[in-house]
Design an enzyme around this catalytic site. Structure first.
Site, PDB file in Angstrom:
ATOM      1  N   GLY A 119       0.838  -1.196   0.000  1.00 39.80           N
ATOM      2  CA  GLY A 119       0.000   0.000   0.000  1.00 39.80           C
ATOM      3  C   GLY A 119       0.869   1.240   0.000  1.00 39.80           C
ATOM      4  O   GLY A 119       2.079   1.158   0.254  1.00 39.80           O
ATOM      5  N   CYS A 136       5.369  -6.160   1.453  1.00 40.23           N
ATOM      6  CA  CYS A 136       5.773  -4.760   1.350  1.00 40.23           C
ATOM      7  C   CYS A 136       5.168  -3.942   2.494  1.00 40.23           C
ATOM      8  O   CYS A 136       5.549  -4.143   3.638  1.00 40.23           O
ATOM      9  CB  CYS A 136       5.396  -4.224  -0.031  1.00 40.23           C
ATOM     10  SG  CYS A 136       6.349  -2.791  -0.473  1.00 40.23           S
ATOM     11  N   GLU A 156       3.573 -11.363  -6.214  1.00 43.28           N
ATOM     12  CA  GLU A 156       2.393 -11.534  -7.065  1.00 43.28           C
ATOM     13  C   GLU A 156       2.607 -11.060  -8.504  1.00 43.28           C
ATOM     14  O   GLU A 156       1.841 -11.408  -9.380  1.00 43.28           O
ATOM     15  CB  GLU A 156       1.189 -10.795  -6.436  1.00 43.28           C
ATOM     16  CG  GLU A 156       1.265  -9.262  -6.399  1.00 43.28           C
ATOM     17  CD  GLU A 156       2.037  -8.709  -5.198  1.00 43.28           C
ATOM     18  OE1 GLU A 156       2.889  -9.438  -4.645  1.00 43.28           O
ATOM     19  OE2 GLU A 156       1.815  -7.546  -4.841  1.00 43.28           O
ATOM     20  N   ASP A 175     -19.083 -12.727 -20.747  1.00 48.48           N
ATOM     21  CA  ASP A 175     -19.680 -12.725 -19.404  1.00 48.48           C
ATOM     22  C   ASP A 175     -21.173 -13.038 -19.459  1.00 48.48           C
ATOM     23  O   ASP A 175     -21.669 -13.896 -18.723  1.00 48.48           O
ATOM     24  CB  ASP A 175     -19.480 -11.364 -18.712  1.00 48.48           C
ATOM     25  CG  ASP A 175     -18.018 -10.974 -18.661  1.00 48.48           C
ATOM     26  OD1 ASP A 175     -17.176 -11.871 -18.829  1.00 48.48           O
ATOM     27  OD2 ASP A 175     -17.725  -9.779 -18.476  1.00 48.48           O
TER      28      ASP A 175
END
Ligand code: XMP
Length: 563
Positions: A105, A132, A221, A277
């Site tokens: 963040g 982090c 990630e 979708d």
């Protein structure tokens, strides 16, 4: 230096210290940082071997990569939700969490008002991984020290492992590149932690304790950390003890059962657009409740070539669904006459769609549910407590974004899925590959790819050019690698020569981009010979277009669509 006024609080799980510094509340969970007790182990074991459902919870501190963490965990077949960092425990408990990840963040833990994880993160005795900023928050709360770094680390750095036996680091090479993006650094680890890996500037690039609490100074990630997924996989399987029951097959069967239960003998309507979708939503619901579902398919005259036939054939003829087909071409084009402003076009198309849809829905009689293809990124965006109120660039109209005035219960079976998961579900349900892998197509359709006023002639020109782009891209086997590839009909005319004749025709532009999520995009480096074939074919085969250009603008600063 953090000034602390401390008091001790008693909880059912032991005592911990709460310290206040200015208006920040910094909790130091000293008891928790100690060795795990027998009783706590029992709590952990029970949680791990509990109900069938298992999940990893990512608490969001506002990193641009937070959503990626959840995607990566899901790729490991473990269900994962991204929730605001201050989500109450009551919302988390039903998900049967097996571990927590604290995201990165933009804040500094020592800044006034810095967001910190709630007490349950530590009190639940589940494993925790801070990434982090998440690592810095964990360090602060568990009694370590964070300070501004004298050197910012940004980009690729080499990570050297110092503890090859850690369960988090199984199958990792001794040294591997990782992606860093931080200013603050850990000066002192919390009691009970040991360093597991270091980089040139970060002695504690990974730290951990024997309770299954870990801190990572880099981002596992992102694709730039090649071994990142191994670390995340180790965390969810080896540290949290997940079984990995999040599979597409399980999703489909659970979801069909849930829809049956929710709908009972009610009636459902759905707006079909031909996009992946809405196609997956319709197929899933149809599997669950058959003819209780009616799909409304509005032809607004702004669709691509063969789209109408293909959608109708797939759903009506092949799958035998109830489809109400509405030809509203003239109605939409009439409303768009003389309109050149992009936002106005979007408003008109969105508004008109709702009117048509409501008219048709009323004709169906009693309806109880409105099905929508809402996906997880939309859900995250709407609940995120830390999302920045970013400036509105365009009003996106989605055929799924339906009438606020309709008093229907929403049915959103894809609400917790990422786009790539929706595609897998589509394949599992037997939808044609071509439909499942269709590139995104905007709700306002070709109207925002005809620059200036939209009319039938221009739409036909664009459809022909777009058809050539799609075919050539597919022939070159590039279709799936590209996020989107399409043509735009500009309102510029230029002079050309064909045979012995002067021409004065429209300029078409080609847009092809690569992207992960459409938030950012890079213009695709298409091979010259593919571009050459597209250009030659468009100029030769589409009357009215005599020049083709290729758009080499990335996003930002450009957007993907031109309007
Ligand atoms: P932009 O042009 O904002 O587009 O970079 C980002 C992505 O969103 C799609 N897009 C839309 N999708 N309704 C939609 O359903 C819309 O109004 C709309 N406008 C843009 C665009 O195709 C790209 O994938």
């Amino acid at each position: 230096m953090i000034m602390r006024e401390e008091k001790t609080e008693e909880t059912p799980n032991g005592s911990y210290r709460v310290a206040t510094s200015g208006d920040i509340e910094v909790s130091t969970y000293l008891e928790i940082a100690k060795e795990i007790t027998g009783e706590q182990q029992a709590v952990r074991r029970e949680a791990v071997s509990g109900a069938e459902r298992e999940s990893i919870i990512v608490l969001d501190f506002g990193s641009q990569y937070s959503m990626l963490i959840a995607r990566r965990i899901r790729e490991c077949h473990v269900y994962c939700e991204l929730l605001p960092h201050d989500t109450p425990w009551e919302k988390i408990a039903p998900l049967n969490p097996k571990g927590f990840i604290l995201s990165g963040g933009p804040a500094s833990v020592y800044a006034p008002g810095a967001p910190l994880p709630p007490a349950y993160v530590y009190e639940s005795h589940l494993p925790v991984m801070g990434i982090c900023y998440g690592m810095q928050a964990l360090t602060t709360q568990l009694g370590g020290r964070v300070a501004p770094g004298d050197k910012h680390e940004y980009g690729h750095v080499i990570l050297h492992l110092s503890d090859l036996d850690s369960p988090l680091l199984v199958d990792l090479p001794p040294s591997t590149p990782v992606w860093m993006s931080h200013g603050d650094k850990i000066e002192e680890m919390p009691p009970g932690f040991t360093p597991l890996a270091h980089t040139e500037n970060s002695p504690y690039a990974i730290m951990g304790n024997r309770k299954g609490f870990y801190g990572l100074q880099f981002h596992p990630e992102v694709a730039h950390t090649p071994e990142g997924k191994t670390i995340l996989k180790n965390f969810v399987y080896r540290v949290c003890g997940c079984k990995g029951n999040w599979t597409v097959g399980n999703f489909v069967s659970e979801s069909i059962a849930r829809i049956k239960e929710q709908v009972g003998d009610g009636k459902v309507i759905n707006a079909l657009s031909g996009g992946v979708d809405s196609a997956v939503v319709a197929t899933l619901i149809h599997r669950a409740i058959g003819d209780q579902l009616t799909c409304i398919f509005v032809n607004n005259g702004l669709l691509r070539r063969e789209e109408v036939e293909r959608t109708f054939n797939t759903f009506r003829l092949n799958m035998g669904m109830n489809i109400v087909y509405i030809d509203a071409v003239d109605r939409f084009l009439e409303r768009l006459k003389g309109v050149t402003d992009p936002e106005m076009k979007r408003k008109i198309i969105g508004g008109e769609f709702i009117e048509v849809f409501e008219e048709e829905a009323r004709k169906i009689g009693r309806v109880d549910f409105l099905a929508q293809g809402t996906l997880y990124p939309d859900v995250i965006e709407s609940i995120s407590s830390v999302s920045n109120a970013s400036a509105k660039i365009k009003t996106h109209h989605n055929v799924g974004g339906l009438p606020a005035t309709m008093t229907l219960t929403l049915l959103e079976p894809l609400r917790y899925l990422f786009k790539d998961e929706v595609r897998q579900v589509g394949l599992e349900l037997g939808l044609p590959e071509e439909m499942v892998w269709r590139q995104p197509f905007p709700g306002p359709g070709l109207a925002i790819r005809v620059i200036g006023e939209v009319n039938k002639e221009k739409l036909e020109m664009l459809r022909s050019a777009d058809w050539i782009v799609m075919n050539e891209i597919k022939k070159a086997k590039l279709y799936r690698q590209l996020w989107q590839s399409f043509a735009i009909l500009t309102d510029i005319k230029s002079v050309g020569v064909m045979g012995d004749y002067r021409t004065y025709g429209y300029l078409a532009a080609i847009r092809a981009v690569t992207s992960e999520d459409a938030m950012t995009a890079d213009w695709a480096r298409l091979p010259y010979d593919v571009l050459a074939r597209i250009s030659t074919r468009i100029v030769n085969e589409v009357p009215g277009i005599n020049r083709v250009v290729y758009d080499i603008t990335s996003k930002p600063p450009g957007t993907i669509e031109w309007e």
